[in-house]
Scaffold this active site. Structure first.
Site, mmCIF file in Angstrom:
data_model
loop_
_atom_site.group_PDB
_atom_site.id
_atom_site.type_symbol
_atom_site.label_atom_id
_atom_site.label_comp_id
_atom_site.label_asym_id
_atom_site.label_seq_id
_atom_site.Cartn_x
_atom_site.Cartn_y
_atom_site.Cartn_z
ATOM 1 C CD1 TRP A 331 40.067 45.543 33.932
ATOM 2 C CD2 TRP A 331 40.919 44.589 32.092
ATOM 3 N NE1 TRP A 331 39.667 44.223 33.927
ATOM 4 C CE2 TRP A 331 40.171 43.611 32.811
ATOM 5 C CE3 TRP A 331 41.534 44.213 30.910
ATOM 6 C CZ2 TRP A 331 40.030 42.293 32.374
ATOM 7 C CZ3 TRP A 331 41.394 42.894 30.476
ATOM 8 C CH2 TRP A 331 40.644 41.958 31.208
ATOM 9 C CG ASP A 332 35.927 47.144 34.327
ATOM 10 O OD1 ASP A 332 37.069 46.826 34.721
ATOM 11 O OD2 ASP A 332 34.888 46.678 34.840
ATOM 12 C CD GLU A 473 40.193 40.838 39.514
ATOM 13 O OE1 GLU A 473 39.225 40.738 40.298
ATOM 14 O OE2 GLU A 473 40.559 41.929 39.027
ATOM 15 C CE LYS A 585 35.937 38.122 39.613
ATOM 16 N NZ LYS A 585 36.566 39.202 40.369
ATOM 17 C CD GLN A 586 37.827 38.622 34.861
ATOM 18 O OE1 GLN A 586 37.653 38.633 36.072
ATOM 19 N NE2 GLN A 586 37.811 39.716 34.129
HETATM 20 C C1 BGC Z 1 36.853 41.749 37.574
HETATM 21 C C2 BGC Z 1 37.815 42.742 36.968
HETATM 22 C C3 BGC Z 1 37.098 44.066 36.776
HETATM 23 C C4 BGC Z 1 36.475 44.538 38.084
HETATM 24 C C5 BGC Z 1 35.644 45.783 37.914
HETATM 25 C C6 BGC Z 1 36.299 42.311 38.872
HETATM 26 O O1 BGC Z 1 35.365 41.451 39.420
HETATM 27 O O2 BGC Z 1 37.511 40.538 37.833
HETATM 28 O O3 BGC Z 1 38.289 42.278 35.722
HETATM 29 O O4 BGC Z 1 37.994 45.012 36.310
HETATM 30 O O5 BGC Z 1 35.635 43.535 38.591
HETATM 31 O O6 BGC Z 1 34.557 45.534 37.073
#
Ligand code: BGC
Length: 726
Positions: A331-332, A473, A585-586
């Site tokens: 989804w980035d 995550e 985490k985010q």
């Molecule tokens: C993040 C995800 C992201 C992925 C790829 C993960 O560490 O939590 O949101 O899509 O990295 O960048």
């Protein structure tokens, strides 16, 4: 004074080799080449990736294939091999000019036997002709005379990760050009490379063309004279069977068509192509050199990864600049990188969105495998759009044991993220044709997935989504993640509104699509009813939205409780420990409020910002966090927080703040930084049929200027701080 268009390295520090290899990656939207030295250096990751060329590998399913590197040279100075691992480095200067993707390195080097030479290296992949790469080396012996021998090779054995994805097919010499043909082992993509060399502008020099198996080479021997500069130039082409029917002929023809001494003309064409890009995409910042350079660095990395001529590829989370995430797209792209393209280069945004359209079969396969209907987009996607998230990966703390990765199974919000990006592109561009021909099918078929995935609970009389992972995550296997549920409701509403629009805009296309997807009036009315019954958690008494069911019962704790630290909260607490705590985490709720701002009033956003921010691992959690956090802070008037987070995102790869830049550029952070400048500090907001700005420049910024495309017309925003105006 810092040149605000250049990334410069003035001291060579071998420990920073991987970081600089990533930061100095060059590319042109077709390929990416890491900033390795031209000559071998121990520990290097010599890598060229070409978009869309994947092959199978164990465990991680599929990986971009490493091509023979077009820059690799052996330089022998009177029998002594030039290498920075030996001898004495007298002067060193390396720089990447972001305006033209030209990488330059100038060194003075004293060999172990005391011979001093000046060596200057220049190279770039052409943006004007993405199949063509150019390289030049100038060598001046300072205190000696003797034979200077340079060998260049197209090495089918370059295989940094030892994946052995190539099968050799053929090699040879055509006139003064060497070539190599290979094929990927499983995906059967054929690739051809050809290379031609000139010495002092001429193809007539004392050459040797050793035809070593899997490594066609060309060597030039020149008698070096004290103080006299010798110019060696290389022109390399790459074509694959993804681009044309006969890659070898194309590669050879392209070189045969070069003029005599073509170097300057080619560079000029490259520069012009880049100038056009920068005219549309640059952001000007006055009053903050670090931010200015970081923004250009991020834009550069987005531009070199952007497929201009191919709508069947996407941009991997680490672009084409490193091995992290194997070249897979997340989804980035849609949520972090795509807005940059939608707003400045809609043609590229359209290519990227078309990739999802072309990969609907993979998404349908995934839905079916899970027992659902419609199209469910994979969490990680590569060559053909099937789910390629590794199921197991080695535990970084103990490489002998494996960790189960659940994102491919249950991080499902990506289907709505893609729909969101499609709608954003449509609103900005007004491109109805694209929506009719491609976008609608993606949005409606993935709405079908949601309708089959939602779970009816007779007790609550609502639809729920259990066992998911939201953007944060650190918490997996959660129920009713607010971000996922709200986006699902948005998706179903949007799908119904879109279907209605389609019927009135192009009745024939609508009935054709409805028949194809087995959708009828009843389906639409069901979707509406379901959308209204999706459980979307509301504010509690404190005004807080619970990130997922039971989040507030997790162990309370703040990220700062673990400071000072050099690693993520998950690394400190372990997977289970982080899952049990409230630390994120985010941003998750902030992400939701960023994407659907119309649903929340300022007071609610403030309460949630105040609660969740100290619980978010913004320093060592996901690199996707800080930019969004910065935007939300600007909207709440927290300028200091906004700037702090903006700079966190700005430094992700320029400074290597997380220590993992060597794995590749954090593409989402680069795209997020652009959004933080434009939507955050610039305050650009899109309402239904117009745009406006509510700027919030950091106090020391004197000016912020950017352009974007609105319904096919270029718009200019030029904000100057109050002080400067008065
Ligand atoms: C993040 C995800 C992201 C992925 C790829 C993960 O560490 O939590 O949101 O899509 O990295 O960048």
């Amino acid at each position: 004074m810092t040149d605000l268009w250049k990334i410069t390295e003035t001291i060579f520090d071998p420990k920073r080799l991987p970081h600089y290899e990533t930061a100095l990656t060059q590319g042109n939207g077709y390929l990416g080449t890491r900033g390795t030295f031209d000559e071998y250096y121990p520990g290097e990751q010599r890598t060229t990736f070409v978009h869309g060329v994947f092959d199978d590998v164990p465990v991680v399913f599929t990986h971009l294939v490493n091509f023979p590197d077009w820059t690799q040279l052996d330089i022998s100075l009177v029998g002594e091999r030039f290498s920075l691992a030996e001898g004495k480095l007298l002067d060193y200067h390396r720089e990447l000019d972001l305006r033209s993707a030209l990488l330059t390195r100038k060194v003075r080097w004293e060999s172990p036997l005391g011979r001093v030479s000046k060596l200057e290296f220049f190279r770039y992949p052409s943006l004007a002709d993405p199949h063509l790469m150019s390289q030049m080396v100038l060598i001046t012996p300072e205190n000696y005379e003797g034979e200077i021998l340079i060998t260049s090779r197209l090495d089918a054995g370059t295989d940094t990760m030892r994946y052995q994805q190539w099968q050799w097919l053929e090699q040879g010499v055509a006139g003064d050009t060497i070539y190599l043909r290979m094929q990927t082992k499983t995906t059967k993509i054929e690739a051809a490379l050809a290379q031609k060399m000139l010495v002092n502008g001429s193809p007539d020099f004392k050459k040797d063309l050793p035809n070593i198996t899997k490594m066609p080479s060309v060597s030039a021997a020149v008698l070096g004279q004290k103080g006299e500069q010798i110019r060696f130039e290389y022109f390399t082409t790459i074509y694959t069977s993804r681009d044309c029917d006969n890659p070898k002929d194309q590669a050879l023809q392209c070189l045969a068509g070069l003029q005599n001494d073509p170097g300057e003309g080619l560079f000029e064409a490259n520069q012009q192509a880049w100038q056009k890009e920068w005219e549309r995409c640059d952001i000007l910042v006055e009053g903050d050199d670090e931010a200015q350079l970081a923004l250009r660095f991020s834009i550069y990395h987005l531009l070199i990864a952007a497929p201009r001529h191919d709508e069947r590829v996407n941009i991997g989370a680490k672009t084409l600049s490193g091995y992290g995430y194997h070249g897979h797209a997340f989804w980035d792209t849609e949520i972090f990188m795509l807005p940059f393209f939608t707003f400045t280069r809609p043609e590229i945004a359209k290519n990227l969105l078309s990739y999802r359209y072309h990969n609907l079969p993979g998404a349908r396969e995934k839905a079916l495998e899970g027992g659902f209907q419609g199209a469910q987009f994979p969490w990680e996607s590569a060559g053909d759009g099937r789910e390629v998230t590794p199921t197991w990966v080695p535990d970084p703390a103990d490489r002998k044991s494996l960790i189960r990765i659940w994102t491919g199974d249950i991080e499902i919000h990506i289907s709505s993220d893609i729909a969101f990006a499609l709608v954003q592109y449509w609103r900005l561009s007004g491109d109805d044709d694209f929506m009719v021909q491609r976008g609608a099918e993606v949005i409606l078929d993935s709405a079908k997935f949601w309708a089959s995935r939602l779970e009816w609970n007779p007790q609550t009389r609502q639809y729920h989504l259990s066992d998911v992972i939201g953007p944060d995550e650190y918490h997996d296997h959660v129920d009713d993640n607010a971000y996922t549920n709200y986006l699902t409701r948005w998706h179903l509403h949007t799908a119904v509104a879109l279907a209605e629009w389609l019927k009135s805009h192009d009745a024939q296309a609508a009935s054709h699509l409805f028949a194809q997807l087995s959708i009828n009036e009843q389906t639409l009315s069901n979707w509406l009813t379901m959308a209204d019954q999706v459980f979307c958690p509301l504010e509690n008494q404190e005004g807080l939205i619970e990130q997922f069911a039971g989040y507030f019962e997790r162990t309370n704790g703040l990220a700062a409780d673990f400071d000072p630290r050099t690693e993520s909260i998950q690394a400190i607490l372990g997977i289970e420990g982080a899952n049990a705590s409230q630390i994120l985490k985010q941003p998750d709720i902030m992400m939701l409020m960023y994407m659907l701002p119309e649903l929340f009033d300022q007071e609610t956003i403030q309460a949630n910002y105040d609660y969740y921010t100290p619980r978010t691992d913004l320093t060592f959690g996901s690199s996707l966090g800080p930019s969004i956090q910065a935007i939300m802070a600007t909207r709440l008037g927290s300028q200091a927080d906004a700037y702090e987070n903006f700079m966190r995102a700005a430094r992700a790869d320029i400074e290597d703040v997380r220590g993992n830049a060597g794995d590749g550029i954090h593409g989402a952070s680069a795209g997020g930084l652009w959004q933080a400048a434009v939507f955050g500090f610039g305050g650009l907001r899109i309402d239904q049929d117009r745009w406006h700005i509510e700027p919030h420049l950091p106090a020391h910024w004197q000016r912020l200027r950017f352009k974007f495309m609105w319904r096919g017309q270029e718009q200019l925003v030029d904000i100057r701080s109050q002080e400067k105006k008065s």
